[in-house]
Design an enzyme around this catalytic site. Structure first.
Site, mmCIF file in Angstrom:
data_model
loop_
_atom_site.group_PDB
_atom_site.id
_atom_site.type_symbol
_atom_site.label_atom_id
_atom_site.label_comp_id
_atom_site.label_asym_id
_atom_site.label_seq_id
_atom_site.Cartn_x
_atom_site.Cartn_y
_atom_site.Cartn_z
ATOM 1 C CB CYS A 13 9.219 2.398 2.584
ATOM 2 S SG CYS A 13 8.043 1.164 3.519
ATOM 3 C CG ASP A 136 2.047 4.465 -3.321
ATOM 4 O OD1 ASP A 136 2.853 4.701 -4.355
ATOM 5 O OD2 ASP A 136 2.130 3.185 -3.257
HETATM 6 O O1 LIG Z 1 7.576 -1.609 -0.168
HETATM 7 C C1 LIG Z 1 6.688 -2.790 -0.397
HETATM 8 O O2 LIG Z 1 7.250 -3.855 -0.654
HETATM 9 C C2 LIG Z 1 5.165 -2.359 -0.121
HETATM 10 C C3 LIG Z 1 4.305 -3.550 -0.158
HETATM 11 C C4 LIG Z 1 3.163 -3.430 0.106
HETATM 12 C C5 LIG Z 1 2.469 -2.248 0.458
HETATM 13 C C6 LIG Z 1 3.324 -1.111 -0.083
HETATM 14 C C7 LIG Z 1 4.627 -1.239 -0.111
HETATM 15 N N1 LIG Z 1 5.431 -0.136 -0.150
HETATM 16 C C8 LIG Z 1 5.153 1.275 -0.228
HETATM 17 O O3 LIG Z 1 4.803 1.665 -1.688
HETATM 18 C C9 LIG Z 1 4.997 3.039 -1.648
HETATM 19 C C10 LIG Z 1 5.549 3.336 -3.024
HETATM 20 O O4 LIG Z 1 6.797 2.491 -2.843
HETATM 21 P P1 LIG Z 1 7.787 2.831 -4.415
HETATM 22 O O5 LIG Z 1 8.904 3.760 -4.034
HETATM 23 O O6 LIG Z 1 7.232 3.308 -5.482
HETATM 24 O O7 LIG Z 1 8.463 1.423 -4.682
HETATM 25 C C11 LIG Z 1 5.735 3.359 -0.488
HETATM 26 O O8 LIG Z 1 4.867 4.306 0.257
HETATM 27 C C12 LIG Z 1 6.016 2.508 0.232
HETATM 28 O O9 LIG Z 1 5.969 2.548 1.698
#
Ligand SMILES: O=C(O)c1ccccc1N[C@@H]1O[C@H](COP(=O)(O)O)[C@@H](O)[C@H]1O
Length: 219
Positions: A13, A136
């Site tokens: 992502c 998450d």
């Molecule tokens: O990635 C981002 O900036 C984000 C912004 C707003 C909502 C979700 C976002 N990302 C998602 O968050 C999870 C966890 O991310 P991490 O690997 O802990 O950094 C993931 O599912 C992203 O899609």
């Protein structure tokens, strides 16, 4: 003959450049995520998201990540990105998730923030409507972002929980812990953002490749 389980499916992502998108595709990512949320360091304008999505078409499923979008933003982002999946990562109610799914005609993945087992109480209502559930880590109250914070939750919370098929795990995953996460949760799909970066919003091709390999080696 004993058949082996399907390989873990992986979403990378917050891709925002052609080079890192290519790295994700070459590493074999199943989904590529494009974040359209201005507060995020991974935010891409819809024109950029459209260009990146076009590069990935036919090579991976394209996901547009939105946070509490209004109808105009939903329509504009679907028009621009042509996503295979719409990821809703805000406080969207089950009714709102259903409405967005109906308006767009696109599959929807609803993210749920998990801190304690009580947070799983909301799951059945969303599972009845969403095409996929993403679990998450719940963002801290003072966090600027509802996700993408590089925080993990206690995976033991999921032990014994009835999770819908295809449930995806995220939150603080990286190449060093993803195999353990998969083994402990029994899930078959993972999502990562911070764990494949060198700084917020700066994806690293080597970390992307290592993450995909570690996820696939773990299942
Ligand atoms: O990635 C981002 O900036 C984000 C912004 C707003 C909502 C979700 C976002 N990302 C998602 O968050 C999870 C966890 O991310 P991490 O690997 O802990 O950094 C993931 O599912 C992203 O899609």
């Amino acid at each position: 003959m004993v058949s082996s389980p399907p390989p873990t499916r992986v979403k990378i992502c917050g891709l925002s450049t052609e080079a890192t998108l290519t790295a994700a595709l070459e590493a074999g990512a199943d989904w590529i995520g494009l974040v359209h949320f201005p507060r995020s360091p991974r935010h891409v304008a819809l024109a950029e998201a459209a260009a990146l999505s076009a590069l990935a078409r036919g090579r991976a499923e394209r996901v547009v990540l939105l946070v509490d979008p209004d109808d105009a933003l939903v329509a504009a982002s679907v028009e621009a990105v042509d996503p295979d999946l719409v990821q809703l990562h805000g406080r969207e109610s089950p009714e709102r998730v259903a409405a967005i799914r109906a308006r767009t005609g696109r599959p929807v993945m609803k993210a749920l923030g998990i801190a304690t087992s009580a947070d799983l109480a909301a799951l059945p209502a969303y599972a009845a409507i969403a095409d996929r559930i993403l679990l998450d880590a719940k963002a801290p109250p003072d966090a600027a972002l509802p996700g993408g914070n590089g925080l993990r939750f206690d995976w033991e919370i999921l032990r014994g929980a009835a999770l819908p098929p295809g449930t995806m795990l995220s939150g603080g995953l990286d190449a060093t812990n993803v195999a353990d996460a998969l083994a402990r949760t029994g899930l078959g799909a993972v999502d990562v953002s911070s764990g494949v970066e060198t700084a917020p919003g700066v994806k690293d091709p080597a970390k992307i490749a290592a993450f995909v390999a570690a996820a696939r080696g773990g299942r």
